[in-house]
Design a protein around this motif. Structure first.
Motif, mmCIF file in Angstrom:
data_model
loop_
_atom_site.group_PDB
_atom_site.id
_atom_site.type_symbol
_atom_site.label_atom_id
_atom_site.label_comp_id
_atom_site.label_asym_id
_atom_site.label_seq_id
_atom_site.Cartn_x
_atom_site.Cartn_y
_atom_site.Cartn_z
ATOM 1 N N GLN A 17 63.650 13.602 10.856
ATOM 2 C CA GLN A 17 64.962 13.103 10.459
ATOM 3 C C GLN A 17 65.065 12.960 8.947
ATOM 4 O OE1 GLN A 17 67.493 12.927 12.719
ATOM 5 N NE2 GLN A 17 65.856 13.871 13.927
ATOM 6 N N HIS A 18 64.028 12.496 8.300
ATOM 7 C CA HIS A 18 64.035 12.388 6.842
ATOM 8 C C HIS A 18 64.125 13.772 6.192
ATOM 9 C CE1 HIS A 18 63.137 8.078 5.826
ATOM 10 N NE2 HIS A 18 62.971 8.067 7.138
ATOM 11 N N LEU A 19 63.417 14.741 6.769
ATOM 12 C CA LEU A 19 63.444 16.091 6.207
ATOM 13 C C LEU A 19 64.816 16.728 6.377
ATOM 14 C CD1 LEU A 19 61.903 18.364 4.831
ATOM 15 C CD2 LEU A 19 61.046 19.076 7.084
ATOM 16 N N LEU A 20 65.438 16.545 7.530
ATOM 17 C CA LEU A 20 66.771 17.099 7.753
ATOM 18 C C LEU A 20 67.783 16.477 6.789
ATOM 19 C CD1 LEU A 20 66.945 17.274 11.651
ATOM 20 C CD2 LEU A 20 66.392 19.104 10.038
ATOM 21 N N HIS A 21 67.637 15.197 6.531
ATOM 22 C CA HIS A 21 68.514 14.534 5.557
ATOM 23 C C HIS A 21 68.282 15.105 4.158
ATOM 24 C CE1 HIS A 21 70.881 11.367 3.649
ATOM 25 N NE2 HIS A 21 69.867 11.175 2.816
ATOM 26 N N LYS A 22 67.025 15.352 3.824
ATOM 27 C CA LYS A 22 66.694 15.859 2.489
ATOM 28 C C LYS A 22 67.290 17.240 2.252
ATOM 29 C CE LYS A 22 62.796 16.569 -0.661
ATOM 30 N NZ LYS A 22 61.322 16.359 -0.857
ATOM 31 N N ILE A 23 67.254 18.104 3.257
ATOM 32 C CA ILE A 23 67.783 19.460 3.074
ATOM 33 C C ILE A 23 69.275 19.551 3.365
ATOM 34 C CG2 ILE A 23 65.540 20.520 3.545
ATOM 35 C CD1 ILE A 23 66.494 21.212 6.360
ATOM 36 N N GLY A 24 69.872 18.440 3.800
ATOM 37 C CA GLY A 24 71.303 18.440 4.106
ATOM 38 C C GLY A 24 71.649 19.300 5.290
ATOM 39 N N PHE A 25 70.834 19.218 6.335
ATOM 40 C CA PHE A 25 71.032 20.074 7.491
ATOM 41 C C PHE A 25 72.324 19.724 8.210
ATOM 42 C CE2 PHE A 25 70.447 21.448 11.881
ATOM 43 C CZ PHE A 25 70.047 22.753 11.685
ATOM 44 N N ASN A 26 73.083 20.754 8.578
ATOM 45 C CA ASN A 26 74.393 20.579 9.203
ATOM 46 C C ASN A 26 74.345 21.142 10.625
ATOM 47 O OD1 ASN A 26 77.082 20.401 9.896
ATOM 48 N ND2 ASN A 26 77.844 21.445 8.079
ATOM 49 N N HIS A 27 74.243 20.258 11.619
ATOM 50 C CA HIS A 27 74.201 20.696 13.013
ATOM 51 C C HIS A 27 75.487 21.439 13.382
ATOM 52 C CE1 HIS A 27 70.505 18.705 14.187
ATOM 53 N NE2 HIS A 27 70.899 17.626 13.555
ATOM 54 N N GLY A 28 75.315 22.529 14.110
ATOM 55 C CA GLY A 28 76.456 23.331 14.514
ATOM 56 C C GLY A 28 76.803 24.428 13.522
#
Length: 276
Positions: A17-28
């Motif tokens: 979750q921290h990594l996804l926040h760091k890379i600005g991951f956009n689900h969908g």
């Protein structure tokens, strides 16, 4: 639309979750390409598996050896090890739904510029051959004979590939190449025992990607599994298991520009010592 490959999760849900926040991951919109070992030994295997299932429209994953171990247990084979953290999944009221979702996942994923596997490939396999062989195992996993497959999955024989292999020996060798490979003998047979780092490989062994004359050229191979290797990129292969489970880092690779983003293991725990 961005595409990111991420190394072995092994239950490190908070780091994910921290990594996804760091890379600005956009689900969908964006896509994750996971190198397998979603579960086991880390503290939140259930949450990692549920995350992948919940976001399956934006998550692609291959099966790792720990994922297959979970599936074997779900089919009544193998044994629960002291270091396993799979009980929350095995005891979950929807464990059969999780089982059936997991066994539909691939052993190899293809991207226009990349191949993704959990552990490695053999040099004599072209990407087309590897895809065909992966499909042989996937067919067994998704068939009514899945339980028979898991009854015969475990084992270190055979260690060398031959197109003449048949039956469960053939399926076992294919599975082991995709999910357990680190180093090979000089005759390109699997060494099932070596787990050390790159610089300590014995002179009569070599990393699978150092074997001469690889036939899988044309696309870079993304893999995990080898935490002692750490993040590794030689142009042809990219290793992403940077040891998040062991107090290292969780790594994401942007497939467009090959830039990496990392977060530290939040617990900072040495799981190897904790499990002795």
């Amino acid at each position: 639309m961005a595409h990111y490959a991420i190394g072995d999760l092994q239950g490190c849900y908070d780091e994910l979750q921290h990594l996804l926040h760091k890379i600005g991951f956009n689900h969908g919109v964006d896509t994750l390409w996971l190198v397998g070992d979603i579960v086991n030994r880390g503290p939140k295997s259930l949450e990692c598996l549920q995350f992948c299932m919940r976001h399956e429209s934006s998550v692609q994953t291959v099966l790792g050896n720990h994922d297959l171990h979970l599936l074997a247990l779900m089919h009544g084979y193998g044994r629960l090890k002291r270091s396993d953290t799979l009980a929350p999944i095995l005891n979950h009221p929807q464990h059969t739904v999780m089982r059936d979702w997991l066994r539909r996942q691939a052993l190899m994923l293809e991207h226009p510029r990349y191949l993704t596997v959990h552990a490695g490939l053999l040099p004599q396999w072209s990407s087309e051959t590897a895809a065909t062989l992966a499909q042989e195992v996937e067919h067994e996993l998704q068939s009514s004979a899945a339980a028979d497959y898991f009854a015969n999955m475990y084992g270190n024989t055979p260690s060398g590939w031959s197109p003449d292999l048949s039956g469960y020996e053939r399926l076992r060798l294919i599975t082991n190449v995709f999910t357990r490979t680190r180093v090979l003998t000089l005759d390109n047979e699997l060494d099932y025992d070596y787990k050390g780092g790159y610089d300590d490989i014995p002179s009569d062994r070599r990393a699978w990607f150092d074997a001469p004359g690889p036939q899988y050229t044309g696309r870079s191979v993304i893999f995990g599994h080898w935490s002692a290797l750490g993040y590794y990129d030689n142009g042809q292969v990219i290793g992403l298991d940077s040891g998040a489970l062991w107090g290292g880092k969780l790594t994401a690779l942007n497939l467009e520009n090959r830039l990496i983003s990392q977060v530290d293991s939040l617990g900072g725990l040495d799981w190897k010592k904790a499990l002795r």
